[in-house]
Each structure stands twice: as structure tokens, then as C-alpha cells.
Design a protein around this motif. Sequence first.
Motif, PDB file in Angstrom:
ATOM      1  N   LEU A   1       0.558 -13.238  -1.910  1.00 38.38           N
ATOM      2  CA  LEU A   1       0.105 -13.917  -3.123  1.00 38.38           C
ATOM      3  C   LEU A   1      -0.228 -12.905  -4.218  1.00 38.38           C
ATOM      4  CD1 LEU A   1      -0.846 -16.504  -4.610  1.00 38.38           C
ATOM      5  CD2 LEU A   1      -3.100 -16.139  -3.573  1.00 38.38           C
ATOM      6  N   TYR A   2      -0.904 -11.837  -3.849  1.00 38.91           N
ATOM      7  CA  TYR A   2      -1.276 -10.811  -4.828  1.00 38.91           C
ATOM      8  C   TYR A   2      -0.027 -10.185  -5.440  1.00 38.91           C
ATOM      9  CZ  TYR A   2      -4.197  -7.116  -6.887  1.00 38.91           C
ATOM     10  OH  TYR A   2      -4.850  -6.280  -7.763  1.00 38.91           O
ATOM     11  N   ALA A   3       0.987  -9.924  -4.625  1.00 38.81           N
ATOM     12  CA  ALA A   3       2.208  -9.284  -5.127  1.00 38.81           C
ATOM     13  C   ALA A   3       2.882 -10.140  -6.191  1.00 38.81           C
ATOM     14  CB  ALA A   3       3.159  -9.001  -3.974  1.00 38.81           C
ATOM     15  N   PHE A   4       3.047 -11.424  -5.925  1.00 39.22           N
ATOM     16  CA  PHE A   4       3.738 -12.278  -6.897  1.00 39.22           C
ATOM     17  C   PHE A   4       2.847 -12.583  -8.098  1.00 39.22           C
ATOM     18  CE2 PHE A   4       6.483 -13.162  -3.196  1.00 39.22           C
ATOM     19  CZ  PHE A   4       7.700 -12.857  -3.788  1.00 39.22           C
ATOM     20  N   THR A   5       1.530 -12.645  -7.888  1.00 37.95           N
ATOM     21  CA  THR A   5       0.619 -12.791  -9.022  1.00 37.95           C
ATOM     22  C   THR A   5       0.731 -11.577  -9.930  1.00 37.95           C
ATOM     23  OG1 THR A   5      -0.943 -14.099  -7.701  1.00 37.95           O
ATOM     24  CG2 THR A   5      -1.788 -13.069  -9.694  1.00 37.95           C
ATOM     25  N   SER A   6       0.717 -10.395  -9.341  1.00 36.15           N
ATOM     26  CA  SER A   6       0.823  -9.157 -10.100  1.00 36.15           C
ATOM     27  C   SER A   6       2.142  -9.070 -10.846  1.00 36.15           C
ATOM     28  CB  SER A   6       0.666  -7.968  -9.152  1.00 36.15           C
ATOM     29  OG  SER A   6       0.776  -6.743  -9.838  1.00 36.15           O
ATOM     30  N   ALA A   7       3.219  -9.507 -10.215  1.00 40.71           N
ATOM     31  CA  ALA A   7       4.543  -9.415 -10.836  1.00 40.71           C
ATOM     32  C   ALA A   7       4.682 -10.382 -12.008  1.00 40.71           C
ATOM     33  CB  ALA A   7       5.618  -9.686  -9.793  1.00 40.71           C
ATOM     34  N   VAL A   8       4.337 -11.650 -11.796  1.00 35.29           N
ATOM     35  CA  VAL A   8       4.487 -12.638 -12.861  1.00 35.29           C
ATOM     36  C   VAL A   8       3.533 -12.338 -14.009  1.00 35.29           C
ATOM     37  CG1 VAL A   8       4.346 -15.092 -13.440  1.00 35.29           C
ATOM     38  CG2 VAL A   8       5.286 -14.398 -11.232  1.00 35.29           C
TER      39      VAL A   8
ATOM     40  N   GLN B   1      11.880 -15.635   7.076  1.00 32.82           N
ATOM     41  CA  GLN B   1      11.758 -14.468   7.942  1.00 32.82           C
ATOM     42  C   GLN B   1      11.649 -13.188   7.129  1.00 32.82           C
ATOM     43  OE1 GLN B   1      14.884 -14.172  10.823  1.00 32.82           O
ATOM     44  NE2 GLN B   1      14.077 -12.311  11.771  1.00 32.82           N
ATOM     45  N   GLN B   2      12.426 -13.089   6.051  1.00 34.04           N
ATOM     46  CA  GLN B   2      12.397 -11.883   5.228  1.00 34.04           C
ATOM     47  C   GLN B   2      11.043 -11.717   4.545  1.00 34.04           C
ATOM     48  OE1 GLN B   2      14.607 -14.376   5.138  1.00 34.04           O
ATOM     49  NE2 GLN B   2      16.655 -13.679   4.481  1.00 34.04           N
ATOM     50  N   GLY B   3      10.465 -12.833   4.101  1.00 30.93           N
ATOM     51  CA  GLY B   3       9.166 -12.763   3.451  1.00 30.93           C
ATOM     52  C   GLY B   3       8.045 -12.415   4.413  1.00 30.93           C
ATOM     53  N   LEU B   4       8.082 -12.990   5.607  1.00 30.08           N
ATOM     54  CA  LEU B   4       7.026 -12.758   6.594  1.00 30.08           C
ATOM     55  C   LEU B   4       7.087 -11.356   7.190  1.00 30.08           C
ATOM     56  CD1 LEU B   4       7.065 -16.198   8.421  1.00 30.08           C
ATOM     57  CD2 LEU B   4       5.334 -15.341   6.846  1.00 30.08           C
ATOM     58  N   ALA B   5       8.219 -10.664   7.015  1.00 31.19           N
ATOM     59  CA  ALA B   5       8.320  -9.287   7.523  1.00 31.19           C
ATOM     60  C   ALA B   5       7.569  -8.298   6.642  1.00 31.19           C
ATOM     61  CB  ALA B   5       9.795  -8.876   7.604  1.00 31.19           C
ATOM     62  N   GLY B   6       7.113  -8.727   5.448  1.00 32.14           N
ATOM     63  CA  GLY B   6       6.482  -7.808   4.506  1.00 32.14           C
ATOM     64  C   GLY B   6       5.037  -7.455   4.787  1.00 32.14           C
ATOM     65  N   PRO B   7       4.145  -8.442   4.975  1.00 27.63           N
ATOM     66  CA  PRO B   7       2.719  -8.117   5.130  1.00 27.63           C
ATOM     67  C   PRO B   7       2.424  -7.407   6.452  1.00 27.63           C
ATOM     68  CG  PRO B   7       3.081 -10.472   5.446  1.00 27.63           C
ATOM     69  CD  PRO B   7       4.375  -9.902   4.952  1.00 27.63           C
ATOM     70  N   LEU B   8       1.562  -6.401   6.400  1.00 25.01           N
ATOM     71  CA  LEU B   8       1.184  -5.671   7.609  1.00 25.01           C
ATOM     72  C   LEU B   8       0.051  -6.369   8.347  1.00 25.01           C
ATOM     73  CD1 LEU B   8       1.277  -2.003   6.258  1.00 25.01           C
ATOM     74  CD2 LEU B   8       3.046  -3.236   7.517  1.00 25.01           C
ATOM     75  N   ASN B   9      -0.677  -7.242   7.647  1.00 24.74           N
ATOM     76  CA  ASN B   9      -1.769  -7.990   8.270  1.00 24.74           C
ATOM     77  C   ASN B   9      -1.337  -9.422   8.530  1.00 24.74           C
ATOM     78  OD1 ASN B   9      -4.268  -6.076   8.010  1.00 24.74           O
ATOM     79  ND2 ASN B   9      -3.249  -5.990   6.027  1.00 24.74           N
TER      80      ASN B   9
ATOM     81  N   ASN C   1       2.727  -9.437 -14.919  1.00 22.29           N
ATOM     82  CA  ASN C   1       3.087  -8.124 -15.460  1.00 22.29           C
ATOM     83  C   ASN C   1       1.950  -7.122 -15.343  1.00 22.29           C
ATOM     84  OD1 ASN C   1       4.936  -9.755 -18.079  1.00 22.29           O
ATOM     85  ND2 ASN C   1       5.736  -8.925 -16.181  1.00 22.29           N
ATOM     86  N   ASN C   2       1.270  -7.145 -14.176  1.00 22.05           N
ATOM     87  CA  ASN C   2       0.173  -6.210 -13.947  1.00 22.05           C
ATOM     88  C   ASN C   2       0.646  -4.968 -13.226  1.00 22.05           C
ATOM     89  OD1 ASN C   2      -2.254  -5.263 -11.970  1.00 22.05           O
ATOM     90  ND2 ASN C   2      -3.053  -5.995 -13.921  1.00 22.05           N
ATOM     91  N   GLY C   3       1.141  -5.108 -12.005  1.00 21.08           N
ATOM     92  CA  GLY C   3       1.676  -3.958 -11.289  1.00 21.08           C
ATOM     93  C   GLY C   3       0.813  -3.434 -10.170  1.00 21.08           C
ATOM     94  N   SER C   4      -0.469  -3.831 -10.103  1.00 22.55           N
ATOM     95  CA  SER C   4      -1.297  -3.405  -8.972  1.00 22.55           C
ATOM     96  C   SER C   4      -0.899  -4.196  -7.731  1.00 22.55           C
ATOM     97  CB  SER C   4      -2.780  -3.618  -9.287  1.00 22.55           C
ATOM     98  OG  SER C   4      -3.071  -4.995  -9.434  1.00 22.55           O
ATOM     99  N   ALA C   5      -1.406  -3.767  -6.569  1.00 18.44           N
ATOM    100  CA  ALA C   5      -0.973  -4.409  -5.327  1.00 18.44           C
ATOM    101  C   ALA C   5      -2.059  -4.330  -4.272  1.00 18.44           C
ATOM    102  CB  ALA C   5       0.296  -3.744  -4.792  1.00 18.44           C
ATOM    103  N   PHE C   6      -2.012  -5.272  -3.334  1.00 20.80           N
ATOM    104  CA  PHE C   6      -2.677  -5.103  -2.056  1.00 20.80           C
ATOM    105  C   PHE C   6      -1.723  -4.242  -1.237  1.00 20.80           C
ATOM    106  CE2 PHE C   6      -5.705  -8.978  -1.429  1.00 20.80           C
ATOM    107  CZ  PHE C   6      -6.563  -8.444  -2.361  1.00 20.80           C
ATOM    108  N   GLY C   7      -2.134  -3.022  -0.949  1.00 21.24           N
ATOM    109  CA  GLY C   7      -1.212  -2.033  -0.404  1.00 21.24           C
ATOM    110  C   GLY C   7      -0.629  -2.356   0.953  1.00 21.24           C
ATOM    111  N   GLY C   8      -1.086  -3.424   1.594  1.00 22.55           N
ATOM    112  CA  GLY C   8      -0.582  -3.731   2.923  1.00 22.55           C
ATOM    113  C   GLY C   8       0.784  -4.373   2.947  1.00 22.55           C
ATOM    114  N   LEU C   9       1.348  -4.683   1.791  1.00 26.77           N
ATOM    115  CA  LEU C   9       2.655  -5.342   1.757  1.00 26.77           C
ATOM    116  C   LEU C   9       3.770  -4.307   1.693  1.00 26.77           C
ATOM    117  CD1 LEU C   9       4.097  -8.166   1.484  1.00 26.77           C
ATOM    118  CD2 LEU C   9       4.188  -7.682  -0.962  1.00 26.77           C
ATOM    119  N   THR C  10       4.727  -4.414   2.612  1.00 24.85           N
ATOM    120  CA  THR C  10       5.920  -3.558   2.569  1.00 24.85           C
ATOM    121  C   THR C  10       6.917  -4.225   1.625  1.00 24.85           C
ATOM    122  OG1 THR C  10       5.539  -2.856   4.850  1.00 24.85           O
ATOM    123  CG2 THR C  10       7.737  -2.484   3.931  1.00 24.85           C
ATOM    124  N   ALA C  11       6.950  -3.732   0.397  1.00 26.04           N
ATOM    125  CA  ALA C  11       7.728  -4.406  -0.652  1.00 26.04           C
ATOM    126  C   ALA C  11       9.074  -3.759  -0.921  1.00 26.04           C
ATOM    127  CB  ALA C  11       6.916  -4.451  -1.941  1.00 26.04           C
ATOM    128  N   ALA C  12       9.344  -2.578  -0.351  1.00 24.53           N
ATOM    129  CA  ALA C  12      10.595  -1.871  -0.637  1.00 24.53           C
ATOM    130  C   ALA C  12      11.728  -2.415   0.220  1.00 24.53           C
ATOM    131  CB  ALA C  12      10.420  -0.381  -0.419  1.00 24.53           C
TER     132      ALA C  12
END
Length: 567
Positions: free
Chosen positions: A460-467, A442-450, A469-480
Motif C-alpha cells: 500500500l505504501y509503495a503505490f501511495t508513494s508512486a501515485v 502471485q507476482q505482487g505477493l512475491a514483493g513484500p518481505l513481511n 509522486n513522493n518516492g519514499s518507501a517501506f523498505g521491506g518491499l522488493t520492488a526491482a
Amino acid sequence: MTLQGWALILGFVAILLALTKPVGAWLFALYEGRRTPLHVVLGPVERGFYKLSGIDPNAQQGWRRYALHMLIFNVALMVLTYIVLRVQYYLPGNPQGLAGLTPHLAFNTAISFTTNTNWQSYGGESTMSNLSQMLGLTIHNFLSAATGIALAFALFRGFAGRETQNLGNFWADMTRITLYLLLPLCVVYTVFLIASGVPQTMAGVVSVDTLEGVRQSILLGPVASQEAIKMLGTNGGGFFNANSAHPFENPTALTNMVQMLSIFMIGFGLTWCFGKAVGNTRQGWAILSAMILLFLGGAAVCYWAEAAGNPVLHQLGVAGGNMEGKEVRFGVAASALFAAVTTAASCGAVNAMHDSFTALGGMIPLFNMQLGEVVIGGVGAGIYGFLLFAILAVFVAGLMVGRTPEYVGKKIESREVKLAVLAIAVLPLFILGLTALSCVTQQGLAGPLNKGPHGFGEILYAFTSAVANNGSAFGGLTAATPWYDGLLGVAMWVGRFFIIVPMLAIAGSLAAKKHVPASAGSFPTTGVLWVGLLVGIVLVLGGLTFLPSLALGPIADHLAMIRGQLF
């Protein structure tokens, strides 16, 4: 697509090729610890650092000691940054009176900048004080970049060493790289940015009257100095939430080109430095050739997809490329090239919103990161990551010719292959594992806006970027949120240090071996066949993450429906 767009891409690569040897020669001087023209001015500063800290720069370290000192240094910096961010409200340099960060956001941000990821779950101008930007973040932009280059030097010494346990001195490497490379370049770069219109001030807010007669508050700060090391160190963390799409970070087409060049410049130079270190610059050119082929393939597809535009809009009579989420002052070609550059390197800076790219255009940044951030890659991290793939490639080649594999004069045996596999396997395991976990909770599914596939792509993009060590994002994810701040923080730490430690172990193992002269039965590692094999190995192993992720979306949808959740 236009001829001008292709000329931009090819001209960009041509300029970098021209810079490769000069930058590589300077890096090689630092690798060897030789004097440079800057020693006249900065030599006393370097010696003063050693005297104050009690460090003997000539004391050699084995791989375990090198790794231990590196880890202690980075943990200490992370803790310092966490404290600064938490008590930000009570510290000076906070003209807006911004509150301290929450525990989960401070945790995520401290790890993010320590690992050279610079993932931002916050809006910079509305969250960080000037002091936090400088002391908490910019200091990491320098030191995380210097750490990556120092680790690359350690691996180079492993290949170049002969029956030794020594990989250099971590503290001496860090000091020299910061003083004689990053700091001087950033001073010049900062002056250029200021002259181009990028702010550099301790003021927080300036109020102006607009043409409409409305009073508007414009946020300022020490932007130019952070922007310089943000790009040169492949950090990517923006002073403003819009990053390099913001006119105060990237005001003109010229600054846009210089920013892209600065992302790749040190990575290009390190390939030449590697060749020089092992006594054969053709080895470095071979690695660079493989990197450029991978990069150009991705950049071409991204540009083609964005220039082709959205077919749905074409059916409505709206022709032209996909300009959604892009700055008019850059256009499609410069935006697509920037996206390919920033994800081929572990930079993560953006001048357009990747969430607004077409499906194929957005696939390229994702795929670049899932290859392991080795297509040029981050400063230092790209070359040592690519050399792990080279070890596996020469192992495969050895199996083909029925000989013990050799690479730049060192026998590649089971220990090196196992450690390389261990380091490379970190990416698919953690990217896919954490993505799957977030897709069924439930906590994970609350993040994406689409919803649907695009929402899955945001996770997928968020965790790819994190592992990666890139840092870019698909901006639709509420990650805070505590969920994403926590998991992404773990992913960034794992993606950085779970690769570094096995890599240093490989360096130590190689340094202890004898040098093996090339023979008639040795597989050549400088020709076209070798470059093709390198490209193939990177693409195949990159597929370990990319192909399963294509099937993971429908599986997550099915599991969510079973639990009564709508993805």
C-alpha cells in the motif's frame, strides 16, 4: 517526548514563516517576468537560450498549448533518460564500470525522475554511474521541479486573469525558474554541503585502511550538487541507497535542519506568491495556515508515537523511544520531523527507515501522501493541488449559503468542480486499485518481505508513494521486479499528469471569466472559518483513500487464502 523535541518542531516552522515573504516575493518577480538582480549576469544566458531555440518568450499560450508543450518536453526528457540508463556501460563517467540498467528498471527510473517522484528500485552507489547520476537524474531534479512551479504559475494566472485565454509561456517560465531560482540557490547550497563534509568529486572509489587494519573501499561521486536540488526541488532521490541517513549525504544535525527547511521553503513561498498574484496576500496566508495545521497535527502524532516507543520492548524492560532504523546523530525528534516533512511535501528523502517506525508513526507518512501531497506539497504541485481542494471547499460553502460559489473573484461553476473532482479522484482509484491487484496476484505477493498486515502496508505504501509522486518507501518491499517496476511506473505517470491536465483546464476556464467583486453575500475565504473548512475538506477527501485501505488488508488476505496463497 522532550521539550527539546517540541522546540525543534516549532522552531522549524517559525524559521519557515520568516522565509515565506522573501521567497514569495522572489517567486512573484519571476511569475510576472520582472528583472531581478541576477539578470545582470544571467540575462544574456536567458536571451541566448531563446535565440538558439527560436522561442519568443512574449508569445502567450492557452491552456491546451501550455499543456501540450509541457507533455512533449517531459516525454522527450523521459526517453533521453531511458536511453542513457540503458547504455550506461558504454558511456564515459563510469569509473566503476557499472552495467546498463535492465529495461524494466530503466523504464521505472526514467518515469520516476521525470514525474518528480524519484522512487528508487535500485541502490544508487551500486547501480548508477556518475554520468547517469548527473545527466540522467540530476537534470530531471531541476526540470521536474521547474515544471511544477511553472504549472503553479499557470494556475495563478487563471485566477488572476480577466476574460483572456492566456496562461503565459511554458518555455519562458521554465527558463526563468531554472536560471533565476533553482540554479543560484543550488550553487550556494552545494557550497554549504561541501563545507559540511558532503563529497563532490568525479572519483568513483577511494580505498582506505580502517582502524581495524582492514582495507575498505569508500564510494564517492558528485554528491553535494545532487543533494542540493534533491531537497530544494522536493525530488528525494538519493545518491546513496541509504539516502539522507547516509553520512555522505547528511553528515550533521545542521545539514539535517537545512535539508528539512529547503524541502518546504519554496512551497511556503508559493502561497504568498499566490496571494500576491490574485491581489490579496491574505488569501495566501489562509492557505498556508491550513497547510501548517495539517502538518503540525501529523508531525505531533508521529513524534509522540516514536517517542513512546515499542510497547512490546517496554514489557521486556527496554525503556525509551523507538530508535530502530534511526541515526543516533539525529535521534527520535529529528527523525520523526523529517518523516513528516518529506511526506507532507512530495520529496521522499528519508533520514530514517519508515519501515521501522511504530504502527502509528508509520501511519502519518502514509496518510500525508494519501491526502494528495498538498500539505505544503511538492514545489508547485503542492499549491496547485491544494487549490483544487479550495475549489471544492468553496463549492460546498456556496451550497451552504445558497449562492453561486466564488473564489478570489471568480465564479466556481460545474465545469471547474467536475475537473477538480476528476483530478482528486485519481489518487484513491489508482492507489487502491493497484494495491488490490498486487495483493491477489502471485507476482505482487512475491514483493513484500513481511507477512500479514505489515506486508500489506509495504504494498500500500509503495503505490501511495508512486501515485502521490513522493518516492519514499517501506523498505521491506522488493520492488526491482518487472511487476512492480512496471505498475509503479504507470502509477507515477498517472499521479503526475492525470492531475496536471485537468488542473490546466481549470486554469484556462477561470482565465476566460470576468472578475466578480466580493459582496455582502460572498463567503469569506481568508478567515478562521475558511481555514477550518479547508482542513476539513482535505481530511474528508483524504479519507477516500485511507479508510478503504484499512479494510483492504483483510479482504486481500481472504482472497489470497481462497487461491491457496499465504499472504
